[in-house]
Scaffold this active site. Structure first.
Site, PDB file in Angstrom:
ATOM      1  CG  ASN A   1      -0.802  -0.235   2.602  1.00 18.43           C
ATOM      2  OD1 ASN A   1      -0.258  -1.021   2.882  1.00 18.43           O
ATOM      3  ND2 ASN A   1      -0.818   0.757   3.345  1.00 18.43           N
ATOM      4  CG  ASP A   2      -0.069   4.061   2.738  1.00 19.74           C
ATOM      5  OD1 ASP A   2      -1.161   3.783   2.173  1.00 19.74           O
ATOM      6  OD2 ASP A   2      -0.104   4.898   3.812  1.00 19.74           O
TER       7      ASP A   2
ATOM      8  NE  ARG B   1      -2.816   6.547  10.747  1.00 13.68           N
ATOM      9  CZ  ARG B   1      -3.855   6.068  11.432  1.00 13.68           C
ATOM     10  NH1 ARG B   1      -3.574   5.867  12.690  1.00 13.68           N
ATOM     11  NH2 ARG B   1      -4.988   6.253  10.977  1.00 13.68           N
TER      12      ARG B   1
END
Length: 871
Positions: free
Chosen positions: A54-55, A189
Site C-alpha cells: 500500500n502507501d 502517524r
C-alpha cells in the site's frame, strides 16, 4: 495508511533495535518465469513481484537514483506484517524491486511488537543526526512505529522513529533511541520530513497527523532526534474519515515568480469519489505555521422547502420501529439525537439541533423509520446522509427467512451428542481428529437454530485447521440448492462449499470475509435426478481461513439474500427507486434524489438500519425539496485526483531541478484486500509532475505524468484518427491495453460524448470515458468494465466538473492492463480508476449520444512495458 487489522501469520525470526536490516530476501528473488505476464499485471506501473503493497513511503532522490519505499506485507497478499518494501529507478519509469528495507520488529517468540507504518526519507547532507560522516552523509528514514499489544511498554501507541542507511538506502539500521517523538497517542502517524530554510533559520520540519482529530501537527528539529512542536493545522474541508499521509511543499505558480505552499492531506474514507482519496490546501508557511487560503467556509442550506429537519426534539409524523429488547431502545430511540452518542466518534456535518442517528445502543440493533407519504411535486429531494457504507441491494430481504423447500440434514440441529460423523458425513484432516466439534454451537452470526458447521471450531487449530467435510449422497430433486454461508473468502479454490456429482466439483462458492452468514444459491436444474454430495473444503490457513455453513435447503426457488443495508430509500409504489448510504464516516454530506421521473405519484422515505456490525448505523438530516440537486460539500474542496484509486499520495524529496513529483497508491481501502490479482495485490500510479496554475478559485494544482514516460512511446506503431464527426458508437482499428490516448474533442450537437477503452469487440464490457454537456461533468464509468463482482463498492462512476476551454475537451489517457489514468485540460483534472477487463478486451472506440461530436484529433500511442522486462 488505513490500519485495518487482519489475523495474518507473522515473520519468524527476531529483528531488534540497532540491528542492520535489509538482508531478508523478498519476493524479488526466485521469481517464476511468468512474472509480469499474469492476468491484470500492470506493464508500466510499479507492482511488487508478489504480496501486498500500500502507501508509498520514503520517496527520495539520491545520487542518480529515485527510491520508492512502500508499505509491504512480505508474507501475504493482504494487509499485515507491515514493513517497508523497496524499489529503485533511475528514470521514474523502469523500477526494480530491492530486498526488504525495514521489517517489522519481532520479539523472541516471533511475534510482532512493532509494525513499520508510513513515513519519509531525507538525505542528511550535513550529518546533523550523526548517523554517518561528513563525507558519507546518511539517508535517514522517519517512520511511524505502530506498537502492537505484544510490546512491553508502548502497546497500542503510535510514535515516530528513525532508521538510517550509509550505503545508499540498501540496508538500514533502526536507531537504538526510538521512538524519537511520542505523544502517547494511538493515531499519531505518517511523518513527512523536509529541510526548511527561511528567515527563521534552517532546520528539519516534520508534518504528521493526529488521524482521528483531523489535524496535521508540525515539529522542527536540528538533528532529527529531538523535536519541538511548532503548530497544527485543521480540521478543515474534508473530515469524513481519518486524515493520513500528509505532505508540505512549495510550488511556483505557472507564468509567475510567485510561490505558494501546498499542504496535502489524504483521507480515508470521505474522499470525493468515495473511500480513499487525497485533498490539498494552498497557502503560506512561515517556517512555523501553515495558513490555508483555500479552506472552504461553512455552506448554506440548498434552496427549497423543508420536509423534515428533526430540530423540534421529536420525529414528528415518522413511524419509528426500534428493535425490541435493546436496553437503549435502539437504533433510533424515542427522539432524535442532538449529535454524538455515547461510544461514537464525533458526528459532524448535520444542521440544527437534531438528526437521525442509528448508533443508539451502538451498531447492534436494527430497525426502520418511515416518513409520511407525500405527492411528488418537486424536481429533487436533497438531504444529509452519513454513517455506514452499506447500500441497498435490489432483490434482498430485511429478514433472514429461508426459501420454501426441503431442509437437508435437519439444519444440523442434531440431538446433543450427535456428531456429523454419526449422520454419515466424512471428515478428513484436522476435522477428523476431534469429530465431536461439528456441528458447532459457536461462531458466526445470522445462523438459524443453535448449530452449524464451522471449520474454525471443527478442529484444534482455529483458522489453521485443514481438511474437508463431505455429506452423504443425496438426490437433487429441485431446481435450487440454497444455504447460509459465512467466513473467509478465497478465490484460489482453497476455501469453498462444493457440490460434487460423480466425485467432481460442479458448483462452488466461498465466504464473504466476514462472520455474518447470508443466503447463497446454486441453480441445479440441469442436475435434477442425479446423486450429489456437499463438501466443505478448507485448505486455507491464516486470517479468515475458515467457513461457516448452515440451513441447506433444496427448493424450486432460490433463497433471497438478507440485506445488510444502512440506507435512506425512496419508495414509490412499494418499490425502492432510489437509495443513498453513508461513507463509513460520522460526517454527513449532501445527497440528492431525482424526483422528476415520479412527478405526481405518491412516495415515502424509509431510513433502514439492517446491519449489526462495523459501521452498522445510518445518519440522516435535513430533508428538503428543491428545484436543483444539492452539490456535495466534497465537491467544493480541492482534490489531487477525482477517481477512486489514488491515495496516500506524497512527493519525492530532492528531485533535480527543484521539480515536485508525486506518486499515489492506486487502490482504495473500500475494496483493496479483494481486488482479483495474484500473486501480488496493488499497484502505484504513474509518477506525476505537479505545479500550480492560476484559476478562478486561485492557484490550484496541475498534474501530468512525468515526461520521462515518453521513453515508452512506440511511435512507429502509433495510430492517428482523421478529423471527423461521430454519432453513435464506433470502434477504432487500433487496439491496445497498454497505450496513451491523446484526444481533442468538441461536443458539436452531442449531449454526451467520449471514448471507450478496454472494450470487448461485441460491446459486452467496456470502460467509458465521457463528458456530459448538460452537467459539464467529465466521468469514467467502470460499471461494465469486466470483473466488477468481487466487491459491491467496486462498480462505480467517477466524475468531476470540467469546463471546456475554447469549446474543446482535451484528454490524455494512460491505459494499462488494469487501470485508466485520465488527465483533462492539460492536467487541471485527473481521474484514476482500476479496471479488470477480460482477456481480449482491448478495443478502443468513440461514441456520442443526442447528436454528433467533432473529433479534432485522436492519437493512440502503444507503450512498451517497463516492468519485469529482461527477467
Amino acid at each position: 495508511m488505513s490500519r485495518r487489522r487482519l489475523r495474518l501469520p507473522v515473520v519468524t525470526g527476531l529483528v531488534g533495535a540497532g540491528t542492520t536490516l535489509g538482508l531478508l530476501a523478498t519476493s524479488a528473488q526466485a521469481l517464476p518465469s511468468a512474472v509480469g505476464d499474469e492476468p491484470y499485471r500492470p506493464a508500466i506501473h510499479f507492482t511488487p513481484a508478489r504480496n501486498w503493497m500500500n502507501d508509498p513511503n520514503g520517496l527520495v532522490y539520491y545520487k542518480g537514483t529515485y527510491h520508492l519505499f512502500f508499505q509491504h506485507n512480505p508474507r501475504g497478499d493482504r494487509w499485515g506484517n507491515m514493513s517497508w518494501g523497496h524499489a529503485t529507478s533511475t528514470d521514474l519509469v523502469h523500477w526494480r524491486e530491492q530486498p526488504l528495507a525495514i521489517p517489522q520488529t519481532l520479539n523472541a517468540a516471533g511475534e510482532s511488537v512493532e509494525d513499520i507504518f508510513s513515513g519519509s526519507v531525507v538525505v542528511d547532507k550535513t550529518n546533523s543526526s550523526g548517523f554517518g560522516t561528513a563525507t558519507n552523509p546518511p539517508l535517514v528514514a522517519i517512520y511511524t512505529s505502530a506498537y502492537t499489544d505484544k510490546h512491553p511498554t508502548l502497546a497500542g501507541k503510535q510514535a515516530q522513529s528513525l532508521a538510517y542507511s550509509t550505503d545508499g538506502g540498501m540496508t538500514w539500521t533502526k536507531y537504538a533511541g526510538n521512538p524519537v517523538l511520542n505523544r502517547d497517542s494511538a493515531n499519531f502517524r505518517d511523518p513527512k520530513v523536509f529541510r526548511y530554510s527561511g528567515p527563521k533559520g534552517t532546520y528539519w520540519v516534520m508534518a504528521a497527523v493526529e488521524a482521528q482529530e483531523h489535524r496535521v501537527l508540525l515539529y522542527k528539529s536540528r538533528d532529527l532526534k529531538n523535536w519541538t512542536y511548532l503548530s497544527d493545522f485543521g480540521p478543515a474541508n474534508a473530515v469524513g474519515g481519518q486524515w493520513e499521509c500528509p505532505d508540505l511543499f512549495q510550488l511556483q505558480i505557472q507564468g509567475t515568480t510567485t510561490r505558494k505552499w501546498v499542504m496535502v492531506v489524504n483521507i480515508n474514507p470521505g474522499s470525493v469519489a468515495g473511500g480513499s482519496g487525497g485533498q490539498y490546501f494552498v497557502g503560506n508557511f512561515d517556517g512555523e505555521r501553515f495558513v490555508s487560503e483555500s479552506t472552504v467556509s461553512a455552506d448554506t442550506l440548498p434552496p427549497g422547502t423543508s420536509f423534515a429537519s428533526f430540530d423540534d426534539g421529536t420525529y414528528g409524523d415518522w413511524t419509528v420501529s426500534n428493535e425490541p429488547g435493546n436496553w437503549a431502545n435502539g437504533p433510533w430511540g424515542d427522539a432524535p439525537a442532538t449529535g454524538t452518542l455515547p461510544g461514537q466518534n464525533p458526528v459532524s456535518g448535520f444542521v440544527g439541533s437534531g438528526l437521525v442517528n442509528g448508533f443508539l445502543d451502538h451498531d447492534w440493533p436494527v430497525g426502520t423509520m418511515r416518513s409520511p407519504e407525500f405527492t411528488v411535486d418537486a424536481a429533487y429531494l436533497n438531504f444529509l446522509v452519513g454513517g455506514g457504507n452499506h447500500p441497498h441491494v435490489a432483490g434482498t430481504q430485511l429478514s433472514n427467512d429461508p426459501p420454501a423447500g426441503s431442509l437437508l440434514w435437519d439444519g444440523f440441529e442434531f440431538p446433543d451428542g450427535t456428531t456429523l460423523a454419526d449422520t454419515g458425513w466424512q471428515a478428513t484432516g484436522d476435522f477428523a481428529t476431534e469429530p465431536w466439534r461439528n456441528p458447532s454451537t459457536a461462531g458466526g452470526d445470522y445462523y438459524i437454530g443453535r448449530k452449524r458447521i464451522n471449520t474454525w471450531e471443527g478442529g484444534p487449530r482455529g483458522d489453521d485447521n485443514l481438511g474437508s467435510l463431505t455429506s452423504p449422497a443425496f438426490e437433487i430433486t429441485a431446481d435450487h440448492l440454497s444455504m447460509l454461508v459465512g467466513g473467509g473468502r478465497r478465490t484460489d479454490g482453497s476455501l469453498e462449499v462444493q457440490l460434487l456429482v460423480g466425485g467432481q466439483v460442479v458448483r462452488s462458492l466461498t465466504g464473504p470475509e466476514g462472520g455474518a452468514l447470508n443466503w447463497r444459491s446454486w441453480d441445479v436444474a440441469d442436475l435434477r435426478g442425479q446423486q450429489a454430495q456437499l463438501r466443505v473444503w478448507d485448505q486455507a490457513a491464516g486470517g479468515w481461513g475458515h467457513l461457516t455453513l448452515d440451513h441447506v435447503v433444496m427448493g424450486d426457488t432460490p433463497a433471497i439474500p438478507r440485506s445488510d443495508e444502512t440506507a435512506v430509500n425512496l419508495v414509490v409504489d412499494g418499490k425502492v427507486v432510489a437509495s443513498a448510504t453513508g461513507a463509513n464516516s460520522e460526517y454527513l454530506d449532501w445527497h440528492s434524489f431525482d424526483l422528476r421521473p415520479y412527478a405526481g405519484r405518491t412516495a415515502y422515505l424509509e431510513i433502514v438500519d439492517n446491519n449489526r456490525f462495523g459501521w452498522g448505523h445510518i445518519l440522516a438530516d435535513e430533508f428538503r425539496f428543491g428545484a436543483q440537486p444539492a452539490a456535495t460539500r466534497a465537491e467544493s474542496y480541492d482534490w489531487l485526483d477525482w477517481g477512486r484509486d489514488y491515495y496516500a499520495a506524497v512527493s519525492w524529496n530532492d528531485v533535480p531541478g527543484g521539480k515536485r513529483v508525486m506518486i499515489g497508491w492506486m487502490n482504495n481501502w473500500d475494496y483493496a484486500n479483494d481486488i482479483p490479482t495474484s500473486p501480488w495485490r496493488s499497484a502505484m500510479s504513474l509518477p506525476r509532475h505537479v505545479w500550480l496554475a492560476q484559476t478562478p478559485k486561485g492557484p490550484r494544482i496541475v498534474s501530468r505524468v512525468v515526461p520521462q514516460a515518453a521513453a515508452l512511446d512506440l511511435t512507429g506503431q502509433a495510430y492517428a484518427a482523421p478529423a471527423q464527426s461521430v454519432s453513435g458508437s464506433r470502434l477504432l482499428p487500433k487496439r491496445g491495453s497498454v497505450a496513451r490516448i491523446d484526444a481533442v474533442l468538441r461536443p458539436g450537437t452531442a449531449k454526451r460524448f467520449g471514448l471507450t477503452v478496454h472494450a470487448a469487440a461485441d460491446g459486452s464490457e467496456k470502460t467509458v470515458i465521457g463528458y456530459d454537456t448538460t452537467t459539464g461533468r467529465l466521468f469514467v464509468d467502470r460499471t461494465d468494465s469486466g470483473n466488477v463482482g468481487f466487491h459491491p463498492a467496486f462498480p462505480s462512476v467517477e466524475d468531476a466538473q470540467v469546463s471546456l476551454v475554447g469549446g474543446k475537451l482535451t484528454l490524455s489517457v494512460y491505459l494499462d492492463r488494469s487501470s485508466v489514468e485520465l488527465f483533462a485540460q492539460g492536467g487541471r483534472t485527473a481521474i484514476t480508476d482500476q479496471v479488470f477487463p477480460s482477456a481480449g478486451s482491448n478495443r478502443i472506440g468513440m461514441w456520442a449520444e443526442g447528436g454528433a461530436m467533432r473529433v479534432e484529433s485522436l492519437k493512440i500511442t502503444p507503450l512498451k512495458a517497463s516492468m519485469f522486462t529482461g527477467r
